[in-house]
Design a protein around this motif. Structure first.
Motif, PDB file in Angstrom:
ATOM      1  N   LEU A   1      36.263  84.894 -22.200  1.00 24.49           N
ATOM      2  CA  LEU A   1      35.959  85.808 -21.098  1.00 24.49           C
ATOM      3  C   LEU A   1      34.649  86.545 -21.346  1.00 24.49           C
ATOM      4  O   LEU A   1      33.831  86.715 -20.436  1.00 24.49           O
ATOM      5  CB  LEU A   1      37.097  86.808 -20.911  1.00 24.49           C
ATOM      6  N   GLY A   2      34.445  86.993 -22.594  1.00 21.59           N
ATOM      7  CA  GLY A   2      33.208  87.702 -22.918  1.00 21.59           C
ATOM      8  C   GLY A   2      31.979  86.828 -22.752  1.00 21.59           C
ATOM      9  O   GLY A   2      30.945  87.267 -22.215  1.00 21.59           O
ATOM     10  N   SER A   3      32.075  85.563 -23.187  1.00 22.59           N
ATOM     11  CA  SER A   3      30.924  84.669 -23.073  1.00 22.59           C
ATOM     12  C   SER A   3      30.586  84.353 -21.625  1.00 22.59           C
ATOM     13  O   SER A   3      29.423  84.139 -21.274  1.00 22.59           O
ATOM     14  CB  SER A   3      31.203  83.362 -23.843  1.00 22.59           C
TER      15      SER A   3
ATOM     16  N   ALA B   1      29.822  93.181 -28.006  1.00 18.33           N
ATOM     17  CA  ALA B   1      30.268  94.524 -27.619  1.00 18.33           C
ATOM     18  C   ALA B   1      31.771  94.671 -27.801  1.00 18.33           C
ATOM     19  O   ALA B   1      32.260  95.686 -28.328  1.00 18.33           O
ATOM     20  CB  ALA B   1      29.874  94.799 -26.167  1.00 18.33           C
ATOM     21  N   LEU B   2      32.536  93.663 -27.378  1.00 16.19           N
ATOM     22  CA  LEU B   2      33.989  93.704 -27.558  1.00 16.19           C
ATOM     23  C   LEU B   2      34.365  93.725 -29.029  1.00 16.19           C
ATOM     24  O   LEU B   2      35.270  94.461 -29.444  1.00 16.19           O
ATOM     25  CB  LEU B   2      34.629  92.489 -26.874  1.00 16.19           C
ATOM     26  N   ARG B   3      33.658  92.938 -29.848  1.00 11.10           N
ATOM     27  CA  ARG B   3      33.969  92.875 -31.272  1.00 11.10           C
ATOM     28  C   ARG B   3      33.592  94.163 -31.998  1.00 11.10           C
ATOM     29  O   ARG B   3      34.301  94.606 -32.898  1.00 11.10           O
ATOM     30  CB  ARG B   3      33.263  91.677 -31.914  1.00 11.10           C
TER      31      ARG B   3
ATOM     32  N   LEU C   1      35.478 101.103 -26.249  1.00  9.70           N
ATOM     33  CA  LEU C   1      36.214 101.812 -27.296  1.00  9.70           C
ATOM     34  C   LEU C   1      37.197 102.809 -26.702  1.00  9.70           C
ATOM     35  O   LEU C   1      38.349 102.938 -27.168  1.00  9.70           O
ATOM     36  CB  LEU C   1      35.212 102.528 -28.203  1.00  9.70           C
ATOM     37  N   LEU C   2      36.786 103.514 -25.678  1.00 11.98           N
ATOM     38  CA  LEU C   2      37.644 104.502 -25.036  1.00 11.98           C
ATOM     39  C   LEU C   2      38.904 103.855 -24.468  1.00 11.98           C
ATOM     40  O   LEU C   2      40.009 104.408 -24.590  1.00 11.98           O
ATOM     41  CB  LEU C   2      36.860 105.199 -23.920  1.00 11.98           C
ATOM     42  N   LEU C   3      38.762 102.681 -23.867  1.00 12.60           N
ATOM     43  CA  LEU C   3      39.907 102.014 -23.243  1.00 12.60           C
ATOM     44  C   LEU C   3      40.854 101.396 -24.262  1.00 12.60           C
ATOM     45  O   LEU C   3      41.988 101.035 -23.916  1.00 12.60           O
ATOM     46  CB  LEU C   3      39.400 100.930 -22.285  1.00 12.60           C
ATOM     47  N   MET C   4      40.413 101.276 -25.514  1.00 15.30           N
ATOM     48  CA  MET C   4      41.263 100.681 -26.548  1.00 15.30           C
ATOM     49  C   MET C   4      42.017 101.717 -27.367  1.00 15.30           C
ATOM     50  O   MET C   4      42.756 101.371 -28.287  1.00 15.30           O
ATOM     51  CB  MET C   4      40.408  99.822 -27.485  1.00 15.30           C
TER      52      MET C   4
ATOM     53  N   VAL D   1      34.069  93.303 -17.901  1.00 14.67           N
ATOM     54  CA  VAL D   1      34.394  93.234 -19.321  1.00 14.67           C
ATOM     55  C   VAL D   1      35.406  94.300 -19.716  1.00 14.67           C
ATOM     56  O   VAL D   1      36.139  94.151 -20.702  1.00 14.67           O
ATOM     57  CB  VAL D   1      33.107  93.382 -20.168  1.00 14.67           C
ATOM     58  N   TYR D   2      35.502  95.379 -18.951  1.00 13.99           N
ATOM     59  CA  TYR D   2      36.457  96.439 -19.274  1.00 13.99           C
ATOM     60  C   TYR D   2      37.904  96.003 -19.039  1.00 13.99           C
ATOM     61  O   TYR D   2      38.837  96.670 -19.504  1.00 13.99           O
ATOM     62  CB  TYR D   2      36.158  97.693 -18.450  1.00 13.99           C
ATOM     63  N   GLY D   3      38.105  94.923 -18.317  1.00 17.52           N
ATOM     64  CA  GLY D   3      39.461  94.431 -18.116  1.00 17.52           C
ATOM     65  C   GLY D   3      40.103  93.924 -19.391  1.00 17.52           C
ATOM     66  O   GLY D   3      41.332  93.956 -19.529  1.00 17.52           O
TER      67      GLY D   3
END
Length: 529
Positions: free
Chosen positions: A246-248, A257-259, A347-350, A400-402
């Motif tokens: 999904l990120g790619s 960014a996700l990692r 980071l906030l959403l995690m 990407v926030y999903g």
């Protein structure tokens, strides 16, 4: 439990510092680019497998090793380790060979939206990492054995060793090899861990010798217990691979960014909350082995109390300081202000994962101690299915926030589901016993939030620029909030002031012992006649 958790936190904090420094160097050199995307895609599956081996070593091998030593004696315990290490390393080596052959296909699937150069680089790095993978199995088995002997500080420093070698290789060969230098740092760090762990175990009486006995009852028991956790980690591999895919497809840099956000969450949650679960493993395993459900409930309640004490204040701090944290750590050279906003929002959403991820791990312990690995698999499958279903829907709506939204939702529901299954197994656990103290922890955290806000207000009035402004924006509010939190925890009687007295006495006892040892005259050597 608290003492062992503290030892793990202290030693693991050095690994956190070195890991943050490593990430700062990587993004400063390469930014959020296809080079870093390729590295994080390549390392995903090997890293999940290492996590799998670590979990099985602590939740399957460690309880069986403790039981062997307690019921059949120490020599039989060491023989058990030799059988597990020999057979397990051979199995991981065979699996790694398959991983090397499948690397081109695996990388193409995970880098579906990436350019061809990124897929080729990810494939090469993946092959190297799969070849290194068999060396990690003896490391995690020796780590579990050391923890069962009460040695937590050394095992908590694993990431420190590995990150030091990665930084060294990146500094010396980063310009020439690029992100490939990180792979060779992984190899050097793993070899160093094998040497250090073995020397310490050897001092305790362990002697390694290969034992090729795949039909031994102990081997069959251990590996049969690992079948369901392996299936559960297959779900984890699918989740992480889907995250990469999904990120790619959302553009270059989104995988990185996700990692980065995940690594920060995992580092702090693994250090603070994860150390509590690690320290709880031996005591829960011992209480289950002794058929003492009352003690098991007590250990789970105490583990939940420690988790709440750590995760609630940390989550509040992270919710308020996520942007200054990312800005200070990464915003320089090829890492822009827009990149800071992206990683900080992810980071906030995690944040819900900080508690619920480790709470689920705590709830798994009684099942593993009873040698029931099927039930944790069921919870892992529920989380994986929820993540896949929600991520596809949320990515369309939130981009990407999903992905972090789907991950947080899946862990919340997965923890609730496993808690329900555990209460059906052993009865009411009595988590309500920590309700009052959890309310006081929340109150102390709210007081901390107020003082962080005051610190932010003061920071805005200080005329600073550049790195000094970033450091002040993080350090000043954090100092205000931390002081208020600690004082509030004592005033609200979450922490007993007697802890300070006991700690002071313990320090003085150790100091007096060291001084007495230093002033003790050495015995004269015997004179040969």
């Amino acid at each position: 439990m608290g003492r062992h958790a503290f030892s793990t936190v202290v030693s693991g904090s050095f690994g956190i510092v070195m890991g943050v420094l490593l990430d700062v160097m990587v993004v400063a050199l390469f930014g959020l680019s296809w080079h870093t995307d390729a590295y994080f895609i390549a390392v995903t599956i090997p890293l999940v497998i290492i996590t799998l081996m670590m979990l099985q070593a602590t939740r399957v091998v460690q309880p069986l090793f403790i039981n062997k030593r307690q019921t059949q004696g120490e020599p039989e315990g060491w023989n058990y380790l030799n059988r597990i290490m020999t057979g397990g390393t051979a199995i991981v080596a065979a699996f790694s060979a398959v991983g090397v052959l499948l690397s081109p296909l695996l990388m193409r699937l995970q880098a579906a939206g990436s350019p061809n150069d990124e897929a080729l680089l990810a494939t090469r790095l993946s092959m190297y990492l799969f070849l290194i993978l068999p060396l990690s199995f003896p490391v995690v088995v020796m780590q579990a054995a050391l923890q069962s002997l009460g040695i937590f500080a050394l095992t908590g420093a694993m990431r420190f060793f590995e990150n030091c070698f990665k930084i060294l290789l990146l500094l010396s060969l980063g310009r020439k090899l690029g992100v490939e230098a990180l792979v060779w740092g992984t190899l050097a760090g793993t070899l160093f861990e094998i040497l250090v762990f073995y020397l310490v175990l050897r001092h305790k009486g362990f002697r390694f010798h290969s034992v090729w006995s795949f039909t031994h009852p102990d081997i069959k028991q251990a590996y049969s217990l690992m079948i369901f956790p392996l299936a559960g980690q297959a779900c984890a591999v699918g989740v992480e691979s889907l995250t990469n895919t999904l990120g790619s497809m959302l553009g270059p840099g989104n995988v990185t960014a996700l990692r980065l956000a995940t690594r920060i969450i995992e580092s702090f949650a693994g250090l603070l909350a994860g150390s509590i679960v690690t320290a709880a493993i031996p005591v829960v395993a011992a209480s289950v082995a002794n058929r003492d459900p009352k003690a098991t409930r007590k250990h789970l309640q105490h583990g939940l109390y420690l988790l709440l004490l750590v995760t609630i204040p940390f989550s509040v701090w992270l919710a308020m300081m996520n942007h200054p944290l990312i800005s200070l750590l990464y915003e320089r050279a090829n890492f822009s202000a827009a990149d800071t906003t992206l990683v900080a929002n992810i980071l906030l959403l995690m944040i819900p994962y900080v508690f619920f991820g480790r709470f689920r791990s705590l709830l798994e312990l009684p099942f593993f101690a009873e040698q029931d690995t099927r039930t944790p698999l069921l919870a892992a499958m529920v989380s994986a299915v929820l993540f896949v279903a929600t991520s596809f829907f949320l990515v369309r709506a939130a981009g990407v926030y999903g992905v972090p939204l789907g991950r947080s939702f899946a862990y919340v529901v997965g923890a609730w589901f496993l808690n329900d299954l555990l209460q059906r197994r052993i009865g009411k656990i009595g988590f309500g016993a920590v309700r009052d103290v959890s309310i006081r922890i929340c109150a102390a955290s709210l007081i901390m939030a107020v003082f962080i806000w005051v610190g932010n207000w003061l920071t805005a009035s200080i005329p600073l620029h550049g790195l000094a402004a970033k450091a002040t924006a993080l350090i000043l509010p954090t100092a205000f909030g931390s002081g208020a939190l600690i004082l509030s925890l004592f005033l609200l009687r979450v922490l007993d002031p007697a802890i300070l007295k006991r700690g002071h006495r313990a320090i003085w006892r150790r100091t007096d012992g060291l001084l007495a040892l230093a002033h003790t005259p050495a015995k004269p050597l015997p004179v040969e006649k």
